[in-house]
Design an enzyme around this catalytic site. Sequence first.
Site, mmCIF file in Angstrom:
data_model
loop_
_atom_site.group_PDB
_atom_site.id
_atom_site.type_symbol
_atom_site.label_atom_id
_atom_site.label_comp_id
_atom_site.label_asym_id
_atom_site.label_seq_id
_atom_site.Cartn_x
_atom_site.Cartn_y
_atom_site.Cartn_z
ATOM 1 N N LYS A 191 62.588 22.585 31.140
ATOM 2 C CA LYS A 191 62.483 21.473 32.094
ATOM 3 C C LYS A 191 63.739 21.333 32.947
ATOM 4 O O LYS A 191 63.696 20.769 34.049
ATOM 5 C CB LYS A 191 62.163 20.169 31.361
ATOM 6 C CG LYS A 191 63.118 19.787 30.239
ATOM 7 C CD LYS A 191 64.337 19.044 30.700
ATOM 8 C CE LYS A 191 65.324 18.875 29.577
ATOM 9 N NZ LYS A 191 66.568 18.201 30.010
ATOM 10 N N THR A 248 63.962 13.833 33.283
ATOM 11 C CA THR A 248 64.925 14.752 33.884
ATOM 12 C C THR A 248 64.651 14.982 35.358
ATOM 13 O O THR A 248 65.579 15.202 36.139
ATOM 14 C CB THR A 248 64.897 16.109 33.132
ATOM 15 O OG1 THR A 248 64.990 15.865 31.741
ATOM 16 C CG2 THR A 248 66.040 16.997 33.551
#
Length: 340
Positions: A191, A248
Amino acid sequence: MTQQQPIAVLGGGSFGTAIANLLAQNGHRVLHWMRDPVQAEAIRVNRENPRYLKGVKVLDSVEPTTDLPGALNSCALAFVALPSSALRQVLQPVAGLLAGKMLVSTTKGIEAQTFKLMSQIIEEVAPEARIGVLSGPNLAKEIAAHTLTATVVASEDEALCREVQAVLHGRTFRVYASADRFGAELGGALKNVYAIIAGMAAALGMGENTKSMLITRALAEMTRFAVHLGANPMTFLGLAGVGDLIVTCSSPKSRNYQVGFALGEGLSLDDAVQRLGEVAEGVNTIKVLKARADELQVYMPLVAGLHAILFEGRTLDQVIEALMRAEPKTDVDFIPATGF
């Protein structure tokens, strides 16, 4: 592990400091190892880690130390919060002290030369250690500020999972367990790459539809890659997958998002990383991930696009235009479309 036995945290960055404080808040004595004696002394005297977690009081039961063998000899449980580029070189010299220890990696990265995840490196260095990973939507500054947070401890070792839950679980920090160590750790590493893209998109003022498209296509792409390597796709629907990806890719507190935002503002990659002042693991991951995807022939257009931006002179607008012109694919291609 007895109540009196300290817990070690290896790594003096923002996340290591936040975890050390969290353990201390739960009544544990913490040996917080870092390489830099100046940093250790500053924390010891000022009770603050000004470089990485400015303004957050480091509790008195957190003891900064530069004595790695001493810290490991004193504990049964250690949280390993070291940068991916340093993990092997830090642990290899003390490998003989790691047998039987519970070692929980918190680093979301991939080793460039081997494509090994951090727990796989630990397993290689210390084959007799008990190993787990901590992963999820866990921004260090928010953990330190007591923001309500959940995480996943993942290991085939159920007793290790229970121990980590016992020492970390508290009023503002909830710990779930998973047996899919590989999937949870891979999600955390992958990610970071997409957070750089999301930061660039935000800096360029792209719309909410665009941001949502990037995040959901990132989830499909990283899951496709993980399934190809044998991970359980259902892990990516939890905290260590979509949960970590959302935070994120949407928070300015994310280091990888900050690097992407700086790139979107026109800074070079070197200048963006220098402005951050910390390690952004996505920068280390993108080259090895692109090479691995090409080798395995896994379709990862966002990874290829970011690689083209960072290392091939392409712009984000050019990459998005190419993505929009590409032949449409199945929305969720790792779940059968029939049979429900």
